[in-house]
Design an enzyme around this catalytic site. Sequence first.
Site, PDB file in Angstrom:
ATOM      1  N   SER A   1       0.841  -1.200   0.000  1.00  0.00           N
ATOM      2  CA  SER A   1       0.000   0.000   0.000  1.00  0.00           C
ATOM      3  C   SER A   1       0.872   1.245   0.000  1.00  0.00           C
ATOM      4  O   SER A   1       1.973   1.245   0.575  1.00  0.00           O
ATOM      5  CB  SER A   1      -0.839  -0.035   1.279  1.00  0.00           C
ATOM      6  OG  SER A   1      -1.460   1.198   1.496  1.00  0.00           O
TER       7      SER A   1
ATOM      8  N   TYR B   1      -1.326  -0.674  10.687  1.00  0.00           N
ATOM      9  CA  TYR B   1      -1.656  -1.309   9.401  1.00  0.00           C
ATOM     10  C   TYR B   1      -0.508  -1.112   8.405  1.00  0.00           C
ATOM     11  O   TYR B   1      -0.015  -2.076   7.795  1.00  0.00           O
ATOM     12  CB  TYR B   1      -2.966  -0.723   8.830  1.00  0.00           C
ATOM     13  CG  TYR B   1      -3.157  -1.065   7.377  1.00  0.00           C
ATOM     14  CD1 TYR B   1      -3.422  -2.367   6.974  1.00  0.00           C
ATOM     15  CD2 TYR B   1      -3.040  -0.079   6.389  1.00  0.00           C
ATOM     16  CE1 TYR B   1      -3.570  -2.688   5.625  1.00  0.00           C
ATOM     17  CE2 TYR B   1      -3.191  -0.389   5.045  1.00  0.00           C
ATOM     18  CZ  TYR B   1      -3.452  -1.699   4.671  1.00  0.00           C
ATOM     19  OH  TYR B   1      -3.581  -1.996   3.338  1.00  0.00           O
TER      20      TYR B   1
ATOM     21  N   LYS C   1       2.395  -3.804   6.503  1.00  0.00           N
ATOM     22  CA  LYS C   1       2.735  -3.903   5.074  1.00  0.00           C
ATOM     23  C   LYS C   1       4.245  -3.745   4.891  1.00  0.00           C
ATOM     24  O   LYS C   1       4.864  -4.452   4.083  1.00  0.00           O
ATOM     25  CB  LYS C   1       1.982  -2.835   4.271  1.00  0.00           C
ATOM     26  CG  LYS C   1       0.487  -3.065   4.189  1.00  0.00           C
ATOM     27  CD  LYS C   1       0.143  -4.284   3.343  1.00  0.00           C
ATOM     28  CE  LYS C   1      -1.327  -4.575   3.297  1.00  0.00           C
ATOM     29  NZ  LYS C   1      -1.663  -5.857   2.662  1.00  0.00           N
TER      30      LYS C   1
ATOM     31  N   PHE D   1      -2.496   2.838  -4.529  1.00  0.00           N
ATOM     32  CA  PHE D   1      -2.908   4.129  -3.980  1.00  0.00           C
ATOM     33  C   PHE D   1      -4.375   3.980  -3.508  1.00  0.00           C
ATOM     34  O   PHE D   1      -4.622   3.106  -2.690  1.00  0.00           O
ATOM     35  CB  PHE D   1      -2.575   5.258  -4.968  1.00  0.00           C
ATOM     36  CG  PHE D   1      -1.110   5.619  -4.823  1.00  0.00           C
ATOM     37  CD1 PHE D   1      -0.122   4.701  -5.220  1.00  0.00           C
ATOM     38  CD2 PHE D   1      -0.708   6.771  -4.183  1.00  0.00           C
ATOM     39  CE1 PHE D   1       1.233   4.962  -5.006  1.00  0.00           C
ATOM     40  CE2 PHE D   1       0.640   7.050  -3.971  1.00  0.00           C
ATOM     41  CZ  PHE D   1       1.604   6.145  -4.380  1.00  0.00           C
TER      42      PHE D   1
HETATM   43  P1  NAD Z   1     -11.047  -6.888   1.387  1.00  0.00           P
HETATM   44  O1  NAD Z   1     -11.238  -6.892   2.854  1.00  0.00           O
HETATM   45  O2  NAD Z   1     -12.210  -6.606   0.516  1.00  0.00           O
HETATM   46  O3  NAD Z   1     -10.410  -8.278   0.917  1.00  0.00           O
HETATM   47  C1  NAD Z   1      -9.542  -9.014   1.720  1.00  0.00           C
HETATM   48  C2  NAD Z   1     -10.019 -10.461   1.677  1.00  0.00           C
HETATM   49  O4  NAD Z   1      -9.144 -11.250   2.488  1.00  0.00           O
HETATM   50  C3  NAD Z   1     -11.432 -10.635   2.234  1.00  0.00           C
HETATM   51  O5  NAD Z   1     -12.197 -11.410   1.327  1.00  0.00           O
HETATM   52  C4  NAD Z   1     -11.227 -11.381   3.561  1.00  0.00           C
HETATM   53  O6  NAD Z   1     -12.308 -12.231   3.858  1.00  0.00           O
HETATM   54  C5  NAD Z   1      -9.927 -12.117   3.292  1.00  0.00           C
HETATM   55  N1  NAD Z   1      -9.115 -12.399   4.477  1.00  0.00           N
HETATM   56  C6  NAD Z   1      -8.778 -11.553   5.478  1.00  0.00           C
HETATM   57  N2  NAD Z   1      -7.991 -12.192   6.385  1.00  0.00           N
HETATM   58  C7  NAD Z   1      -7.841 -13.463   5.933  1.00  0.00           C
HETATM   59  C8  NAD Z   1      -7.165 -14.596   6.431  1.00  0.00           C
HETATM   60  N3  NAD Z   1      -6.495 -14.556   7.582  1.00  0.00           N
HETATM   61  N4  NAD Z   1      -7.225 -15.744   5.721  1.00  0.00           N
HETATM   62  C9  NAD Z   1      -7.915 -15.812   4.553  1.00  0.00           C
HETATM   63  N5  NAD Z   1      -8.589 -14.763   4.044  1.00  0.00           N
HETATM   64  C10 NAD Z   1      -8.557 -13.604   4.727  1.00  0.00           C
HETATM   65  O7  NAD Z   1      -9.858  -5.871   1.074  1.00  0.00           O
HETATM   66  P2  NAD Z   1      -9.309  -5.350  -0.320  1.00  0.00           P
HETATM   67  O8  NAD Z   1      -9.633  -3.921  -0.414  1.00  0.00           O
HETATM   68  O9  NAD Z   1      -9.726  -6.266  -1.385  1.00  0.00           O
HETATM   69  O10 NAD Z   1      -7.762  -5.453  -0.047  1.00  0.00           O
HETATM   70  C11 NAD Z   1      -6.990  -6.563  -0.473  1.00  0.00           C
HETATM   71  C12 NAD Z   1      -5.554  -6.345  -0.044  1.00  0.00           C
HETATM   72  O11 NAD Z   1      -5.067  -5.128  -0.613  1.00  0.00           O
HETATM   73  C13 NAD Z   1      -5.368  -6.216   1.468  1.00  0.00           C
HETATM   74  O12 NAD Z   1      -4.196  -6.897   1.819  1.00  0.00           O
HETATM   75  C14 NAD Z   1      -5.216  -4.727   1.676  1.00  0.00           C
HETATM   76  O13 NAD Z   1      -4.416  -4.444   2.792  1.00  0.00           O
HETATM   77  C15 NAD Z   1      -4.518  -4.304   0.401  1.00  0.00           C
HETATM   78  N6  NAD Z   1      -4.765  -2.899   0.079  1.00  0.00           N
HETATM   79  C16 NAD Z   1      -6.047  -2.451  -0.021  1.00  0.00           C
HETATM   80  C17 NAD Z   1      -6.262  -1.101  -0.306  1.00  0.00           C
HETATM   81  C18 NAD Z   1      -7.672  -0.553  -0.370  1.00  0.00           C
HETATM   82  O14 NAD Z   1      -7.835   0.648  -0.190  1.00  0.00           O
HETATM   83  N7  NAD Z   1      -8.686  -1.350  -0.647  1.00  0.00           N
HETATM   84  C19 NAD Z   1      -5.186  -0.244  -0.499  1.00  0.00           C
HETATM   85  C20 NAD Z   1      -3.905  -0.744  -0.400  1.00  0.00           C
HETATM   86  C21 NAD Z   1      -3.700  -2.088  -0.105  1.00  0.00           C
HETATM   87  C1  WQD Z   2      -9.579   9.889   1.441  1.00  0.00           C
HETATM   88  C2  WQD Z   2      -9.782  11.356   1.743  1.00  0.00           C
HETATM   89  C3  WQD Z   2     -10.057  11.820   4.088  1.00  0.00           C
HETATM   90  C4  WQD Z   2     -13.850   9.709   4.579  1.00  0.00           C
HETATM   91  C5  WQD Z   2      -6.923   4.734   3.265  1.00  0.00           C
HETATM   92  C6  WQD Z   2      -5.800   4.028   3.958  1.00  0.00           C
HETATM   93  C7  WQD Z   2      -4.777   3.573   2.960  1.00  0.00           C
HETATM   94  C8  WQD Z   2      -5.405   2.766   1.836  1.00  0.00           C
HETATM   95  C9  WQD Z   2      -6.588   3.451   1.241  1.00  0.00           C
HETATM   96  C10 WQD Z   2      -5.216   0.433   2.382  1.00  0.00           C
HETATM   97  C11 WQD Z   2      -9.000  11.849   2.965  1.00  0.00           C
HETATM   98  C12 WQD Z   2     -11.314  12.152   3.333  1.00  0.00           C
HETATM   99  C13 WQD Z   2     -12.694  10.251   4.059  1.00  0.00           C
HETATM  100  C14 WQD Z   2     -14.900  10.598   4.998  1.00  0.00           C
HETATM  101  C15 WQD Z   2     -13.552  12.470   4.310  1.00  0.00           C
HETATM  102  N1  WQD Z   2      -5.907   1.489   2.290  1.00  0.00           N
HETATM  103  N2  WQD Z   2     -12.555  11.612   3.919  1.00  0.00           N
HETATM  104  N3  WQD Z   2     -14.702  11.947   4.836  1.00  0.00           N
HETATM  105  O1  WQD Z   2      -7.158   7.729   4.172  1.00  0.00           O
HETATM  106  O2  WQD Z   2      -6.302   8.182   1.825  1.00  0.00           O
HETATM  107  O3  WQD Z   2      -6.398   5.887   2.625  1.00  0.00           O
HETATM  108  O4  WQD Z   2      -7.485   3.856   2.277  1.00  0.00           O
HETATM  109  O5  WQD Z   2      -4.049   0.247   2.199  1.00  0.00           O
HETATM  110  O6  WQD Z   2      -3.851   2.840   3.659  1.00  0.00           O
HETATM  111  O7  WQD Z   2      -5.204   4.924   4.868  1.00  0.00           O
HETATM  112  O8  WQD Z   2      -8.514   7.035   2.139  1.00  0.00           O
HETATM  113  O9  WQD Z   2     -10.870   7.113   1.498  1.00  0.00           O
HETATM  114  O10 WQD Z   2     -10.277   7.067   3.955  1.00  0.00           O
HETATM  115  O11 WQD Z   2      -9.805   9.128   2.615  1.00  0.00           O
HETATM  116  O12 WQD Z   2     -13.424  13.703   4.195  1.00  0.00           O
HETATM  117  O13 WQD Z   2     -15.935  10.178   5.493  1.00  0.00           O
HETATM  118  O14 WQD Z   2     -11.174  11.546   2.063  1.00  0.00           O
HETATM  119  O15 WQD Z   2      -9.815  12.763   5.094  1.00  0.00           O
HETATM  120  O16 WQD Z   2      -8.624  13.162   2.701  1.00  0.00           O
HETATM  121  P1  WQD Z   2      -7.052   7.317   2.772  1.00  0.00           P
HETATM  122  P2  WQD Z   2      -9.935   7.515   2.573  1.00  0.00           P
END
Ligand code: NAD
Ligand code: WQD
Length: 334
Positions: free
Chosen positions: A122, A146, A150, A175
């Site tokens: 991430s 978190y 990572k 992102f």
């Molecule tokens: P999500 O929660 O929708 O998907 C994660 C999946 O993993 C879920 O289906 C959950 O049931 C499964 N899971 C969780 N723990 C598990 C375990 N111990 N064993 C087996 N399955 C498990 O999340 P997502 O948004 O699809 O994110 C996927 C990956 O990408 C995550 O590792 C997250 O940290 C990373 N990521 C997400 C974002 C984002 O904003 N969505 C951003 C950056 C990184």
């Molecule tokens: C975006 C913008 C908030 C909610 C997070 C994790 C990051 C990644 C993606 C996993 C910011 C603003 C938000 C609301 C608002 N996930 N906001 N009102 O914080 O950039 O990233 O998700 O890896 O690790 O930190 O995303 O969507 O929460 O916020 O004003 O109700 O929206 O302040 O400026 P963020 P976000």
Amino acid sequence: MKIFITGGAGYIGTHTCVELLQKGYDLVVYDNFSNSSAEAIRRVESITGKTLTLIIGDIRDEDTMMAAMEGCDAVIHLAGLKAVGESVEKPLDYYDNNVHGTLCLLRAMKINNIKTLVFSSSATVYGNPIELPFTERHPLQPTNPYGQTKLVVEEILRDLYRSDNSWKIIILRYFNPVGAHPSGLIGENPQGIPNNLMPYIAQVAIGRREFLNVFGNDYPTHDGTGVRDYIHIVDLAQGHIKALEALELPQCTPINLGTGQGYSVLDIVKAFSNASRKEVPYIIAPRRPGDIAEFYADPSFAQEFIQWSASKSLEDMCRDTWNFQFKNPDGYRL
Ligand code: NAD
Ligand code: WQD
């Protein structure tokens, strides 16, 4: 080629499965459904007209996982917990799931002699920007547990690669993934109150929530609200395939998956209102603790290294989010 996808039933996982199935890959999804359900997989199969193997299990259950991945050629590792606020409250759960879980996965891969891995990291590993855009060489200083999980996994992967460079590892630093599949069948399905901006706005537009809290309008950005690099989930999913297909390059490489373009909270509100033709009422609320004013990617390395760049616009992101929300007002619940 047969791919083992941990967390394949989740938001990023389902979209990645669709792209992989459409390109002819065989898939084994391994998920404990802690944040997803079998319905999501049924929908993946309905979009693609193809089937995959689904195994319900936890990545910390090494024996079950080891058996499940037998015969696979590569792993896309998406399973994990992802809520920043929750990680501050429950750091041990986050280290256990994200770090211990990944160690179990790597051991199981090693025993099965599977050495090709795409890992979901991430942009949160960068922490507060020293300079923007974030390149992959930016210092890594996550500001919450978190993000720390990572980074620890990234370091484990770098050590693993150093110990045995027959591993092929690509670290993808996402992102802000948003949007949904254009079919409206799969999308982000948050449990409870959404933590993230786009699903929150979508729930305001559909009438499930009264108004959006805009967290701060006094940041040094073009309109005072926080700026992020939002990336369409289908673009992101395609980035995984490009990464897999580029894996002939034996390097443990971090790659940004972003657009390079930042949008503010109010930019998103406006674009979403246009796409949905719905009002998105909002109030200006205090800053959210831990938030960063502005960040966005330098995506040029992805372009050069895996020949990938995002192609979808903010309008596409809002339209597809709305389409999913409109067709599934209560998420995947039937
Ligand atoms: P999500 O929660 O929708 O998907 C994660 C999946 O993993 C879920 O289906 C959950 O049931 C499964 N899971 C969780 N723990 C598990 C375990 N111990 N064993 C087996 N399955 C498990 O999340 P997502 O948004 O699809 O994110 C996927 C990956 O990408 C995550 O590792 C997250 O940290 C990373 N990521 C997400 C974002 C984002 O904003 N969505 C951003 C950056 C990184
Ligand atoms: C975006 C913008 C908030 C909610 C997070 C994790 C990051 C990644 C993606 C996993 C910011 C603003 C938000 C609301 C608002 N996930 N906001 N009102 O914080 O950039 O990233 O998700 O890896 O690790 O930190 O995303 O969507 O929460 O916020 O004003 O109700 O929206 O302040 O400026 P963020 P976000």
